[in-house]
Design an enzyme around this catalytic site. Structure first.
Site, PDB file in Angstrom:
ATOM      1  N   GLY A 143       0.782  -1.230   0.000  1.00 41.64           N
ATOM      2  CA  GLY A 143       0.000   0.000   0.000  1.00 41.64           C
ATOM      3  C   GLY A 143       0.810   1.273   0.000  1.00 41.64           C
ATOM      4  O   GLY A 143       0.295   2.333  -0.373  1.00 41.64           O
ATOM      5  N   ARG A 144       2.060   1.199   0.428  1.00 44.35           N
ATOM      6  CA  ARG A 144       2.932   2.378   0.368  1.00 44.35           C
ATOM      7  C   ARG A 144       4.354   1.971   0.009  1.00 44.35           C
ATOM      8  O   ARG A 144       5.325   2.614   0.408  1.00 44.35           O
ATOM      9  CB  ARG A 144       2.907   3.158   1.678  1.00 44.35           C
ATOM     10  CG  ARG A 144       3.303   2.371   2.919  1.00 44.35           C
ATOM     11  CD  ARG A 144       3.430   3.326   4.094  1.00 44.35           C
ATOM     12  NE  ARG A 144       3.681   2.611   5.337  1.00 44.35           N
ATOM     13  CZ  ARG A 144       4.005   3.221   6.479  1.00 44.35           C
ATOM     14  NH1 ARG A 144       4.136   4.535   6.514  1.00 44.35           N
ATOM     15  NH2 ARG A 144       4.202   2.524   7.588  1.00 44.35           N
ATOM     16  N   ASP A 175      -2.091   7.732   2.237  1.00 47.83           N
ATOM     17  CA  ASP A 175      -1.337   8.611   1.340  1.00 47.83           C
ATOM     18  C   ASP A 175      -0.101   7.935   0.753  1.00 47.83           C
ATOM     19  O   ASP A 175       0.570   8.515  -0.104  1.00 47.83           O
ATOM     20  CB  ASP A 175      -0.955   9.920   2.040  1.00 47.83           C
ATOM     21  CG  ASP A 175      -0.069   9.716   3.269  1.00 47.83           C
ATOM     22  OD1 ASP A 175       0.497   8.616   3.440  1.00 47.83           O
ATOM     23  OD2 ASP A 175       0.064  10.668   4.066  1.00 47.83           O
ATOM     24  N   GLY A 176       0.203   6.707   1.201  1.00 47.01           N
ATOM     25  CA  GLY A 176       1.345   5.994   0.625  1.00 47.01           C
ATOM     26  C   GLY A 176       2.691   6.541   1.034  1.00 47.01           C
ATOM     27  O   GLY A 176       3.708   6.198   0.427  1.00 47.01           O
ATOM     28  N   ASP A 190       1.139 -11.090   7.084  1.00 42.06           N
ATOM     29  CA  ASP A 190       1.700 -10.370   5.939  1.00 42.06           C
ATOM     30  C   ASP A 190       3.062  -9.754   6.284  1.00 42.06           C
ATOM     31  O   ASP A 190       3.726  -9.216   5.390  1.00 42.06           O
ATOM     32  CB  ASP A 190       0.738  -9.287   5.448  1.00 42.06           C
ATOM     33  CG  ASP A 190       0.384  -8.284   6.522  1.00 42.06           C
ATOM     34  OD1 ASP A 190      -0.218  -8.697   7.538  1.00 42.06           O
ATOM     35  OD2 ASP A 190       0.708  -7.096   6.374  1.00 42.06           O
TER      36      ASP A 190
END
Length: 473
Positions: A92-93, A125-126, A257
């Protein structure tokens, strides 16, 4: 200039196919200020000769490294987060930026953290805060010094944005981190394929991982190979859990993960090193139940390995997988004996003697509340340094009745073959530490005056520890 001839690029992950990743674009940062580059490990992958300008072009602007991945790849995976299954994960980032071989021929990844939004950003916002990047650089350096198989912080570049976070004074500064890792394939990568009931995809991923990361698991029979792979992951992750205990380290977020199939420790958001020995000590403020407390880390790894075994039911029968899971203690406890002996610079002894010693030691640490790192430092080398400890500034701790059995067993032990007791580090009165107050103390001048001197001094201290312990791979 192109990288050194020692740079050996790879594009291995592409062979899995685009069902395993998404091609993404990196963020366009307003500034790029190089704060840290890991020249030691850059040398091992043929990238040390890059100028600072070239370094920034590759590791902040993400210009492809010649011959490696032409575009960044955000990897797809699922995972259990605090024991709740989440199918809405993936990078995701961050993304997989490049692959290459090191000077030992191992396939390695360069992955990012804070490099911008991806399809898996989940409205985030990564980005990565600068403080978060600083903390990860410190964590990986300290863990490497203490003999933990960890990802390496390869690069940290400040990126000139203002970020808003609930757990930091905001607005706060931004950064992008690049990690050097053995692999970014995780238990969650397999869980996604189970959720999709994709036996063909799982078989493909399994073959890929065995070929590149677990050749010891190679078998002619696919079911036997799956079981051997499970054992490989169990052995490697159990060894990492044992090294965390010996280092006094609490990971904080041991979701599936965040468990790499090579056993390599990575992803340091919330983490802590123990002030004092406390099995219930947690690193994350949001871990309200203590699920990932210091004393539960080994059990958590075993639980995560069971989730990996569930995925392998797509290609193997249940009985051999279940039988292998029952052997987790047989992998953890030998690793724990070895980790503690290495940490204390002691020669190996029989299993029964080692177990009695560790039980007595941890009981003493708990009852006396002696600072954890100080005790490991004082007792390193056994009899050779025990007398100094008994006469030092922490002598009052060693008058605790619980130390008597530890003392008796230490006096009967010999220094290990790799004990480096003449190193100047072991002539000091106190060890170097990376406790929460240490990190806050070095962050304050960065935040207030852009003064990085204490940060770089801490990295120098940690390098001194690494040389003294000589445990890093």
């Amino acid at each position: 200039m192109p990288p050194s001839p020692a740079f050996r690029p790879e594009t291995t992950h592409l062979a899995l196919g685009d069902a395993f990743y998404d091609v993404v674009r990196p963020a366009d940062f307003p500034k790029t200020i190089l704060r840290y580059r890991n020249d030691a490990h850059a040398g091992r992958v043929g990238l040390r000769d890059l100028s600072d300008a070239e370094w920034v072009a590759h590791f902040a602007r993400f210009e492809p490294l010649p011959g490696s991945l032409p575009e960044p790849l955000a990897l797809r995976y699922h995972g259990h987060q605090f024991r709740s299954y989440n199918p809405d994960l993936g990078d995701g980032r961050g993304f997989l930026f490049a692959q290459m071989r090191d000077d030992r021929g191992r396939l390695l990844d360069l992955g990012t953290k804070g490099s911008g939004q991806t399809p898996w950003s989940r409205r985030g916002d990564g980005r990565l805060t600068l403080k978060g990047g600083v903390r990860e650089v410190l964590a990986t350096a300290m863990l490497e010094a203490l003999g933990v198989d960890t990802s390496k912080s390869f690069s940290l570049i400040e990126t000139g944005e203002q970020l808003y976070r609930g757990d930091e004074p905001s607005p706060t500064r931004s950064s992008v981190l690049v990690r050097l890792s053995h692999s970014h394939i995780r238990i969650g990568s397999f869980q996604r394929l189970l959720a999709l009931n994709d036996a063909e995809g799982l078989g493909r991923l399994l073959a890929h991982v065995v070929t590149h990361y677990a050749p010891e698991a190679r078998r002619d029979d696919p079911a036997e190979e799956a079981t051997a792979f499970l054992e490989s992951v169990m052995r490697k992750t159990a060894a990492t859990a044992a090294r965390w205990v010996a280092a006094g380290f609490v990971h904080g977020v041991l979701n599936t993960d965040n468990i790499n199939v090579t056993g390599e420790s990575f992803d340091y958001g919330p983490y802590r090193f123990l002030p004092v020995y406390d099995p219930g000590f947690t690193a994350a403020y949001f871990d309200q139940t203590g699920l990932y407390a210091f004393g539960r880390q080994a059990d958590t790894i075993a639980w995560n390995c069971a989730r990996l075994a569930e995925t392998l039911l797509l290609v193997a029968p249940v009985e051999p997988l279940q039988e292998r899971l029952e052997h987790y203690p047989d992998f953890f406890w030998p690793a724990m004996r070895e980790a503690l002996s290495d940490r204390l610079g002691l020669a190996p002894i029989s299993d029964a003697e080692a177990d009695a010693f560790s039980k007595a030691l941890f009981q003493f640490l708990k009852e006396s509340a002696i600072p954890f790192e100080a005790a490991m430092f004082d007792l390193h080398g056994g009899p050779a340094r025990l007398r100094k400890a008994l006469a030092g500034e922490r002598a009052s701790f060693y008058t605790h009745p619980g130390f008597e059995p530890v003392k008796a067993m230490l006096e009967a032990r010999k220094p290990g073959a790799g004990a480096n007791l003449a190193h100047p580090y072991f002539q000091r009165a106190n060890p170097y530490t990376l406790l929460y107050p240490d990190i806050e103390a070095l962050w304050e001048p960065i935040a207030a005056r852009d003064d990085w001197s204490i940060f770089y001094a801490k990295l120098t201290e940690i390098e001194t520890m690494r040389e003294a312990y000589a445990l890093a791979a």
